[in-house]
Design a protein around this motif. Structure first.
Motif, mmCIF file in Angstrom:
data_model
loop_
_atom_site.group_PDB
_atom_site.id
_atom_site.type_symbol
_atom_site.label_atom_id
_atom_site.label_comp_id
_atom_site.label_asym_id
_atom_site.label_seq_id
_atom_site.Cartn_x
_atom_site.Cartn_y
_atom_site.Cartn_z
ATOM 1 N N VAL A 18 0.843 -1.204 0.000
ATOM 2 C CA VAL A 18 0.000 0.000 0.000
ATOM 3 C C VAL A 18 0.872 1.246 0.000
ATOM 4 O O VAL A 18 0.633 2.208 -0.754
ATOM 5 C CB VAL A 18 -0.948 -0.003 1.219
ATOM 6 C CG1 VAL A 18 -1.661 1.343 1.346
ATOM 7 C CG2 VAL A 18 -1.965 -1.124 1.097
ATOM 8 N N GLY A 38 -7.200 -4.453 1.874
ATOM 9 C CA GLY A 38 -6.222 -4.775 0.845
ATOM 10 C C GLY A 38 -6.813 -5.083 -0.510
ATOM 11 O O GLY A 38 -6.106 -5.570 -1.407
ATOM 12 N N LEU A 98 -8.481 0.094 -3.443
ATOM 13 C CA LEU A 98 -7.298 0.953 -3.382
ATOM 14 C C LEU A 98 -7.212 1.857 -4.602
ATOM 15 O O LEU A 98 -6.880 3.057 -4.489
ATOM 16 C CB LEU A 98 -6.045 0.090 -3.265
ATOM 17 C CG LEU A 98 -5.867 -0.685 -1.949
ATOM 18 C CD1 LEU A 98 -4.719 -1.667 -2.072
ATOM 19 C CD2 LEU A 98 -5.606 0.275 -0.792
#
Length: 812
Positions: free
Chosen positions: A197, A222, A227
């Motif tokens: 990340v 995750g 993301l």
């Protein structure tokens, strides 16, 4: 690969392009490459939509495709595929004459035998062949599934097949799992790690702190698509740092297209109604879905690899991805407030039946139904207070209308919760209104606990115990109320110095707390017993019981608890009493949690004083340190602490004032201590080969007045200020240091004898002859100190003889 044939077929067999800003997933790429060296020829990559499966495999095929002896074949399955025609066409486009010749001998029918022949034809390839078959979850034809399964089982050793999708669905791979699979990657494997990340956001120009990374992972777990959507949101609204939500337009469109599009109406409805709780069991899912076959529906969702995880065992708990759950909550809200309220009430009732009190209260509050909130509070309110959730109880009561809040049971809950938070004013008001209006034994026990709890906050503990008398000697059958009342009784007896009673009530409270799962109450009861051992001078018991409490604390999930932190402070205090080196920084860290919490202001004040006491030698401002000692260690009627506490720290505090050269503040402290402890008691000096400890113990105010000869005796605080006090103590310390250096108790006798003879012992050390109403309890409290004088251990006999020679110690 050579190209030819229909344009659509060619497009399906092209390796997807790798995006320039894609993060190379090195750890996963290495695992895929290593799997090719295994004796098995199949790799499975199964994960929900948006997990990054296709991007990962595109990176991998680009990496291995640079090798001259490696041919990569990519096929994307579509819903209308009925056979392996696309796969065969892709293999025929490989620029390998030997492979083409081998493929020419394969029958063109669609049977499983032809599929096995197609696989065996790969032996004719000049080098290794890697075949990636993507989106296998869309296969709807049983014939295609059987053919693909036959092909996979017959693949020779010079080829490797990767099946990728949201699940294998119709493809039977169970037999292949038994035979052996080189590698399986699932959603947990594909989830981004904290390091990934950080790297991903840094590649887009964002530097994240560790806290920001943790927050992002909490929101996305995750999930690759989450993301990337978060990155897009930052790029479009750089100043807007609000977290990505499941009702964001981009996510709503994504879930509608990628998740709901593949589900029938029954599965969609099941997803929506079971999104009400944070997690659900099959039993709860059946309740929420009006008796739907929850087990079968969950099994279907699992095969479809919807964003759902499972944890626990007997029962198994399921939970949806946070962003998916927020999306589902939006779909549920579209059905109207009545539907939402009904589901929240059903969830609250189910959790209450399961003794899951906190989620029960949360769902009752979300239902916005005052009656439901009131019912759940009556069932779970006291349990929540005993488990350390008083704040939640106050918040829930605040949402109720005034008529329901005025109910006596609700008001008593308010009082108990406010007391747990450190505020006694609300409890005092409730007790004043409820006086003489209660007939129920449970209600009277509850009021007794509130009365004593209020005294522990505001003072007047002795008067409260006198009022209650034998009110705590029986049980009512209501475990939560009994636990609460016994806990307050144990604290009250501890504060007034009745250690036997305190331990007995703490034992009762601890047993009932474990029975009902009241974590905070159990830890507090254990802390009371641990503190009682400290006050008795049983230092080894303090350390042993503290170690047992550490293990139990970890079993309970390491909760934040002020009373548990107090026991950790005691374990740092023990070496201080033993005149050993103290890790003051560690003590400070352990005490900070209590000092900052605000729920135990009196204990926090005492611990602040303890920290100053342990660190006064290195204080930058001696005057400020002395003022802090007085402010935090001097007894206060409105912020009571146990009598043994003052007896334990007073001698050390007086010495600290002398070291800081503050006689005025010292005398003021002595006067305050005398007022709190009374003018009678015992002081015993223990002489040991490795320590010299002053232990001051006071009799409780209930004891009879002393004789005139003992009134200004050993423990009379003003005598502590005599000039001889600081000199013998420092001399004893020198003796101890000398003994430690020389490893011989004989060599420290002279300075120790000089210290005891020069201390003007007659006014300082005297055994009081008091008339005691409870002699058996007083003897038990003082027996550890008295037995220390007559012990035959090294160094004790000469100390005793020295004190006897000066007339300061008798055989009695």
């Amino acid at each position: 690969m050579a190209e030819g044939g229909d344009d659509d077929d060619v497009q399906r067999t092209l390796v997807p392009a790798v995006v320039d800003d894609d993060l190379p997933r090195i750890r996963l790429l290495d695992r895929l490459t290593t799997a090719m060296d295994q004796p098995w020829t199949l790799t499975l990559v199964t994960a929900p939509a948006g997990a990054g499966k296709t991007r990962l495999l595109a990176q991998w095929t680009q990496t291995i495709g640079v090798h001259a002896d490696m041919e990569v074949v990519w096929v994307t399955v579509e819903k209308d595929d009925l056979d392996l025609t696309s796969l065969r066409a892709a293999l025929e486009r490989v620029d390998d004459p030997r492979l083409r010749e081998s493929l020419s001998r394969v029958p063109s029918d669609t049977s499983t035998a032809a599929a096995r022949s197609l696989a065996r034809a790969l032996r004719g390839a000049a080098g290794r062949v890697v075949i990636v078959i993507d989106d296998v979850h869309v296969i709807e034809s049983p014939d295609l599934a059987d053919s693909l399964s036959a092909f996979v089982h017959a693949v020779p050793g010079n080829a490797h097949v990767v099946l990728s999708g949201r699940g294998t669905r119709l493809i039977p791979v169970a037999r292949r799992r038994i035979a052996g699979i080189a590698l399986e990657l699932d959603n947990g494997d594909l989830a981004f790690t904290p390091a990934e990340v950080r790297t991903l956001f840094r590649a887009h120009g964002y530097r994240l702190s560790q806290g920001e990374i943790s927050a992002i992972l909490q929101r996305t777990e995750g999930w690759a698509a989450g993301l990337r959507l978060m990155l897009l949101a930052r790029a479009e609204h750089r100043a807007d740092e609000r977290p990505l939500r499941g009702d964001a337009p981009a996510l709503v469109d994504y879930f509608l297209e990628e998740v709901f599009a593949d589900l029938d109406e029954e599965l969609r409805d099941f997803l929506i109604v079971t999104s009400v709780p944070d997690a659900f069991t099959l039993e709860l899912a059946t309740v929420l879905s009006d008796g739907a076959p929850a087990a079968a529906l969950v099994e279907r969702l699992t095969h479809l690899h919807v964003l759902m995880s499972r944890h626990g065992d007997e029962p198994v708990w399921y939970h949806y991805h946070p962003l998916l759950r927020e999306f589902l909550a939006g779909r549920l809200a579209d059905r109207g407030h009545t539907v939402v309220e009904r589901l929240e009430k059903e969830a609250a009732g189910w959790f209450a039946e399961q003794q899951e009190h906190l989620p029960a209260l949360r769902h009752a509050t979300l239902s916005s139904d005052p009656v439901c909130i009131s019912v759940i509070l009556r069932r779970c309110g006291m349990q929540l207070i005993l488990t350390g959730h008083a704040e939640r109880v106050i918040e829930a009561i605040a949402t109720m209308p005034p008529p329901l809040r005025s109910d006596p049971a609700v008001q008593m809950l308010v009082a108990a919760a406010e007391l747990a938070r450190g505020d006694a004013s609300a409890a005092a008001a409730v007790l004043a209104e409820s006086h003489d209006r209660t007939d129920s034994p449970v209600q009277r026990r509850w009021e007794a606990g509130l009365d004593l709890h209020t005294a522990l906050r505001r003072g007047g503990i002795v008067a409260a115990l006198d009022r209650l008398g034998a009110a705590f000697d029986a049980v009512t059958g209501e475990s939560q109320v009994d636990t609460y009342a016994f806990l307050q009784a144990a604290m009250g007896e501890l504060y007034v110095g009745h250690l036997d009673r305190a331990e007995r009530y703490a034992h009762f409270a601890g047993d009932r707390a474990r029975m009902v799962g009241a974590i905070a109450a159990e830890l507090q009861a254990s802390a009371i017993r641990n503190t009682s051992a400290l006050f008795r001078g049983r230092m080894r018991d303090v350390l042993d019981s503290g170690a047992q409490l550490d293990a139990r604390w970890r079993e309970l999930g390491s909760p934040e608890d002020a009373f548990y932190e107090v026991t950790r402070v005691w374990r740092s205090w023990v070496p201080y009493e033993r005149l050993q080196t103290v890790d003051a920084d560690r003590t400070l860290r352990e005490a900070t949690a209590i000092i900052d919490s605000g729920s135990e202001p009196a204990i926090a004040r005492g611990l602040r004083g303890l920290v100053v006491l342990l660190t006064h030698d290195v204080a930058d401002d001696p005057r400020a340190a002395a003022i802090a000692l007085l402010d935090n260690l001097a007894p206060r009627d409105d912020m009571p602490l146990p009598l043994h506490w003052y007896a334990m720290v007073s001698t050390f505090a007086v010495h600290a004032f002398d070291r800081l050269d503050e006689p005025t503040l010292r005398d003021q402290f002595i006067a305050d201590a005398e007022h709190a402890l009374g003018a009678t008691g015992d002081v015993v000096v223990l002489g040991r080969s490795r320590r010299c400890t002053i232990i001051a113990m006071r009799r409780h105010a209930r004891l009879s007045p002393p004789s005139s000869t003992a009134r200004r005796g050993a423990c009379c605080p003003p005598r502590w200020s005599t000039p001889g006090w600081s000199r013998p103590h420092s001399t004893c310390m020198a003796a101890i240091r000398s003994e430690r250096r020389n490893r011989s108790p004989r060599r420290c006798r002279s300075p120790s004898q000089r210290s005891t003879s020069g201390a003007s012992p007659t006014p300082i050390l005297r055994c009081c002859d008091c008339s005691v109403r409870e002699p058996h309890r007083e003897r038990e409290r003082t027996s550890p100190t008295r037995s220390g004088i007559g012990s035959p251990r090294p160094g004790r006999s000469w100390t005793r003889n020295s004190l006897s020679a000066n007339g300061s110690c008798s055989e009695r």
